[in-house]
Scaffold this motif. Structure first.
Motif, PDB file in Angstrom:
ATOM      1  N   SER A 128      18.608  68.926  50.092  1.00  0.00           N
ATOM      2  CA  SER A 128      17.265  68.835  49.511  1.00  0.00           C
ATOM      3  C   SER A 128      16.187  68.815  50.598  1.00  0.00           C
ATOM      4  O   SER A 128      15.084  69.312  50.393  1.00  0.00           O
ATOM      5  N   THR A 129      16.504  68.262  51.775  1.00  0.00           N
ATOM      6  CA  THR A 129      15.509  68.239  52.847  1.00  0.00           C
ATOM      7  C   THR A 129      15.148  69.667  53.243  1.00  0.00           C
ATOM      8  O   THR A 129      13.966  70.034  53.303  1.00  0.00           O
ATOM      9  N   GLU A 130      16.176  70.475  53.515  1.00  0.00           N
ATOM     10  CA  GLU A 130      15.908  71.852  53.927  1.00  0.00           C
ATOM     11  C   GLU A 130      15.232  72.643  52.816  1.00  0.00           C
ATOM     12  O   GLU A 130      14.292  73.392  53.056  1.00  0.00           O
ATOM     13  N   LEU A 131      15.717  72.463  51.591  1.00  0.00           N
ATOM     14  CA  LEU A 131      15.118  73.228  50.488  1.00  0.00           C
ATOM     15  C   LEU A 131      13.645  72.862  50.328  1.00  0.00           C
ATOM     16  O   LEU A 131      12.799  73.715  50.051  1.00  0.00           O
ATOM     17  N   GLY A 132      13.342  71.578  50.545  1.00  0.00           N
ATOM     18  CA  GLY A 132      11.950  71.131  50.449  1.00  0.00           C
ATOM     19  C   GLY A 132      11.113  71.712  51.573  1.00  0.00           C
ATOM     20  O   GLY A 132      10.049  72.278  51.355  1.00  0.00           O
ATOM     21  N   LEU A 133      11.653  71.591  52.787  1.00  0.00           N
ATOM     22  CA  LEU A 133      10.946  72.042  53.974  1.00  0.00           C
ATOM     23  C   LEU A 133      10.640  73.539  53.921  1.00  0.00           C
ATOM     24  O   LEU A 133       9.563  73.988  54.313  1.00  0.00           O
ATOM     25  N   TYR A 134      11.609  74.290  53.432  1.00  0.00           N
ATOM     26  CA  TYR A 134      11.446  75.745  53.406  1.00  0.00           C
ATOM     27  C   TYR A 134      10.982  76.250  52.033  1.00  0.00           C
ATOM     28  O   TYR A 134      11.034  77.435  51.757  1.00  0.00           O
ATOM     29  N   GLY A 156       6.863  76.578  46.211  1.00  0.00           N
ATOM     30  CA  GLY A 156       7.805  77.365  45.422  1.00  0.00           C
ATOM     31  C   GLY A 156       9.130  76.636  45.364  1.00  0.00           C
ATOM     32  O   GLY A 156       9.157  75.404  45.401  1.00  0.00           O
ATOM     33  N   SER A 157      10.211  77.377  45.280  1.00  0.00           N
ATOM     34  CA  SER A 157      11.514  76.737  45.275  1.00  0.00           C
ATOM     35  C   SER A 157      12.538  77.627  45.966  1.00  0.00           C
ATOM     36  O   SER A 157      12.721  78.776  45.599  1.00  0.00           O
ATOM     37  N   ALA A 158      13.191  77.054  46.991  1.00  0.00           N
ATOM     38  CA  ALA A 158      14.219  77.790  47.719  1.00  0.00           C
ATOM     39  C   ALA A 158      15.572  77.512  47.080  1.00  0.00           C
ATOM     40  O   ALA A 158      15.841  76.398  46.651  1.00  0.00           O
ATOM     41  N   GLY A 159      16.422  78.549  47.010  1.00  0.00           N
ATOM     42  CA  GLY A 159      17.783  78.349  46.501  1.00  0.00           C
ATOM     43  C   GLY A 159      18.737  77.973  47.623  1.00  0.00           C
ATOM     44  O   GLY A 159      19.621  77.138  47.455  1.00  0.00           O
TER      45      GLY A 159
END
Ligand SMILES: Cc1cc2nc3c(=O)[nH]c(=O)nc-3n(C[C@H](O)[C@H](O)[C@H](O)COP(=O)(O)OP(=O)(O)OC[C@H]3O[C@@H](n4cnc5c(N)ncnc54)[C@H](O)[C@@H]3O)c2cc1C
Lengths: 289, 473
Positions: free
Chosen positions: B22-28, B37-40
């Motif tokens: 979740s950290t990476e998905l949030g950061l990116y 937006g939202s990263a997969g």
């Protein structure tokens, strides 16, 4: 400030059947035996404090330059033929080192598409990143994607002082390395020529520093072929040639077959052609570039 | 779908470099814009082959992907939508080769703009485009956004400095667009790629032109009693046939904020300040400086401060470049706009900017590339204030509309991305937009490269294509 009327031009291009376009025919002109149209002629406006000008694509480059000269400006296009022709072919002149490529001149184009519609690419200001850069694609496309009706171009100030110089040189890069942003450096294997512009005192200091003597002008360019090579290859050229140092465009006495491009890039070109002109009606048979 | 893709990516480029935490998905999940937006999934390839593997896998699974450099984009270009795969290029950060004689270099896309300039500084060369974010933005991002900067006035924006590109297309295939050759045969595909905002493919190598450092540079600061006088000075300098290296303007609120922050002795009483830099050979530079001062004085310039040494020059530029740091002292949040108007329209449009922001009760600082008419109204606000975001967005829209109505354009350097996608019809008609969409289809028939950016979805296909909005945060 008027707006050039493109309706009649669009109607002439139409939406069906093969069609070709001619300017002043200084660059080969139109396709034989195909219905031929020509683009609107005339300067719509010149804005010296914006360094932009708007004209019909059929306007001779010389006419545009004459109008700009009144304001101490010029357009960085090779001087023969029409504005539209120079842009469609996209070949730069020997000032390319200083002026940059032809593609940097075009800010906005309105062209007639294969479907007969007027389409606008780019925008009127000197800086613009609104949307994809369709102007870049039009420059050098040889009228295979659309027929340009009118354009807004970037202009440049005419330098206070401009002088060609020359010197004997077996290595063109020695002289090249000593010059600060020369407008052109040419080399034929034994002589180097340089076009320097700017403040007169700077020009003469530069020339002295690089061991150059003033001369009447550039050499005449061999016309067998205009080759485009990596600039690093210039020093090892052979035969009768005049090369643009730092650029890699070579005017050679012999003919030349350009290397085959990346096949994937050629597929992209075909895909673009299919998108822009699905029936291949615009300048049929003309290879782009 | 994402799970299967992630397995495949992990097999292709090692598990540590494919992240779904979740950290990476949030950061990116966003860039430096106000749009989230939202990263997969997020992956970090280290080579062209790995980028190809990632893109090919996304293509097989029908998952959209977003190329990402440093994420400093301000238009939401690198903001992933619909759980797209984010392909981060920062690990591809090598300068591959430098040709000091012909002044060009091949670099990987993750090389930072300023790092490239530092890398070639000992050769007396630099990479000309100098966005204010140059310490952190990547060459790949510069290419995709066709970025500019203060010194692009005389030297041109990124497009003028790119010779060749190696690109991974959306099916994973590799293509070479241009090279060191000045005028490759065929269509100008590299020219078309520059400014394509990640929607034509992923650049994995870039051949850049390097520019000679000027032997002589003069930097001066001039103050004016009115914004009009400053703007007219700008037009008069250009009309007189001079193109300074840089021609930047700051308005009073901006000067005051910056002065309070860096104490550079800036004229805080002036309504507007021009920062002018002239570069080139010594005689030409001195002649231009004299003429520029004459023009400025004829337009009512008060003080003219000429930097006496490199330290003072650096200080004047620090004033220009510190605006972002300085505004943090006024309000915690900012929204930076970017439009271009014809230079002669600067006074009128600036008046409109003040009028619009006053009407929405917002503070505005103007610090911008006056030389090419590139406005950067900086709206400052505190997002904890209820309803303020709506006012910021509404004022921004009016500023964009006023700029286009004045004969200007939507963006001078930040690009369209998500931020201005729905404003594109202000500038372009349906046929114009269709032509741009055709370009995209030719490069990316699958429509997987950074979809839903730049082009508003044509109303006709509204039923088959949903357009995610991206949340304003
Ligand atoms: C404080 C601040 C000041 C700024 N000042 C300026 C300025 O003066 N001038 C200016 O022009 N901009 C400026 N910007 C905006 C931004 O820095 C530039 O747009 C920059 O070029 C983006 O680079 P990046 O590496 O951060 O790209 P990202 O934000 O990561 O991506 C930007 C776009 O490029 C695409 N992309 C990235 N890498 C690639 C690649 N290898 N291949 C294909 N597509 C790719 C992305 O998909 C996205 O659409 C500023 C931003 C900030 C935060």
């Amino acid at each position: 400030m008027g707006v050039i009327e493109l309706a009649a031009f669009a109607e002439a291009v139409g939406s069906a059947g093969p069609v070709t376009i001619a300017g002043l025919r200084t660059r080969g002109g139109s396709v034989a035996d195909v219905r031929c149209v020509s683009a609107p002629v005339g300067i719509d406006w010149v804005q010296p404090d914006e360094m932009t000008a708007c004209c019909g694509a059929g306007t001779p480059v010389a006419e545009l330059n004459a109008a700009l000269a009144e304001h101490g400006q010029r357009v960085a296009l090779p001087s023969s033929g029409t504005v539209g022709g120079a842009l469609a072919v996209g070949h730069s002149g020997v000032r390319r080192l200083g002026d940059g490529p032809v593609r940097d001149v075009l800010l906005q184009a309105r062209y007639v598409s294969a479907a007969g519609e007027v389409v606008k690419a780019g925008g009127p200001t000197v800086k613009n990143v609104s949307g994809f850069d369709l102007c870049r694609l039009l420059v050098g496309s040889c009228g295979t994607l659309g027929f340009v009706g009118d354009v807004i171009v970037r202009t440049r100030p005419i330098a206070a002082h401009s002088q060609w110089f020359s010197a004997e040189a077996t290595d063109p890069h020695e002289c090249f390395a000593r010059l600060y942003r020369p407008v052109s450096v040419l080399w034929d294997g034994s002589t180097v020529w340089a076009l320097l512009e700017g403040h007169a005192a700077d020009v003469s200091e530069q020339a002295t520093n690089a061991g150059l003597r003033a001369c009447d002008g550039p050499p005449s360019l061999p016309t067998g072929s205009r080759r485009v090579v990596p600039p690093a290859d210039v020093a090892s050229l052979t035969g009768t040639f005049v090369a643009e140092v730092g650029v890699g465009i070579v005017h050679h006495a012999d003919t030349w077959t350009p290397p085959i491009g990346d096949p994937r890039a050629m597929e992209l070109e075909s895909a673009l052609k299919r998108e822009f002109d699905p029936t291949g009606r615009l300048n049929p048979g003309v290879p782009f570039g | 779908m994402i799970a299967a893709l992630v397995d495949e990516l992990r097999a292709a480029i090692t598990p540590e470099r494919v992240r779904i935490g979740s950290t990476e998905l949030g950061l990116y999940g966003r860039d430096a814009s106000n749009i989230g937006g939202s990263a997969g999934a997020v992956c970090f390839p280290t080579s062209t082959a790995e980028v190809q593997a990632c893109v090919a896998a996304a293509h097989r699974h029908g998952v959209p992907f977003v190329a990402r450099g440093s994420g400093t984009g301000l238009a939401g270009g690198a903001t992933p939508l619909d759980h797209a795969l984010v392909i981060v290029l920062t690990k591809m950060n090598r300068v591959l080769s430098v040709d000091p004689i012909n002044r060009l270099a091949w670099v990987e896309p993750g090389v930072l703009n300023l790092d490239l300039t530092r890398h070639v500084a000992h050769l007396g060369l630099h990479f000309a485009p100098d966005p204010s974010s140059q310490q952190s933005c990547s060459i790949g991002g510069n290419v995709a956004n066709n970025s500019g900067g203060p010194h692009c006035l005389s030297d041109g924006v990124t497009a003028a400095h790119i010779l060749g590109l190696e690109v991974v297309l959306s099916d994973g295939s590799l293509v070479q667009l241009g090279a060191t050759e000045a005028e490759p045969v065929g269509l100008d595909l590299r020219g078309a790629f520059v400014g394509s905002e990640g929607m034509f493919g992923v650049a994995t190598k870039v051949c850049v032109r390097l520019t000679q450092n000027a032997p002589s540079v003069r930097t001066m600061l001039m103050d004016f009693n009115s914004v009009e006088d400053g703007a007219q000075t700008v037009s008069a300098i250009i009309a007189a046939g001079m193109v300074p290296a840089a021609l930047e303007m700051m308005d009073q609120l901006c000067v005051q904020a910056v002065e309070a922050y860096i104490h550079a002795g800036l004229p805080v009483d002036a309504a507007a300040v021009l920062l002018v830099e002239v570069a080139g050979l010594a005689h030409g530079v001195e002649a231009d400086v004299a003429r520029i001062i004459e023009i400025a004085q004829a337009h009512g310039a008060g003080g003219v401060r000429i930097a006496q040494d490199e330290a003072e020059r650096a200080l004047l530029w620090k004033g220009r470049k510190s605006a972002f740091g300085a505004i943090a002292r006024i309000k915690p949040n900012y929204y930076l706009h970017d439009t271009v108007v014809p230079r002669r329209m600067l006074p009128q449009v600036l008046r409109q900017v003040y009028e619009i922001t006053a009407r929405y009760q917002l503070q505005v600082l103007n610090v911008f590339h006056a030389g090419d008419g590139n406005l950067h109204p900086l709206l400052v606000f505190d997002k904890r204030e209820p309803g303020v975001m709506e006012r910021v967005l509404a004022a921004g829209e009016e500023i964009v509309r006023a700029s286009v109505a004045a004969g200007g354009v939507l963006s001078g350097e930040h690009g369209i991305g998500l931020e201005k996608r729905d404003f594109m019809p202000l500038m372009f008609g349906p046929a114009d937009l269709a032509a741009q969409a055709a370009m995209r289809r030719a490069f990316d028939p699958a429509g997987l490269a950074n979809p839903f950016k730049v082009l508003p979805s044509p109303a006709a296909c509204g039923d088959v294509q949903h357009v995610p909005e991206g949340a304003w945060v």
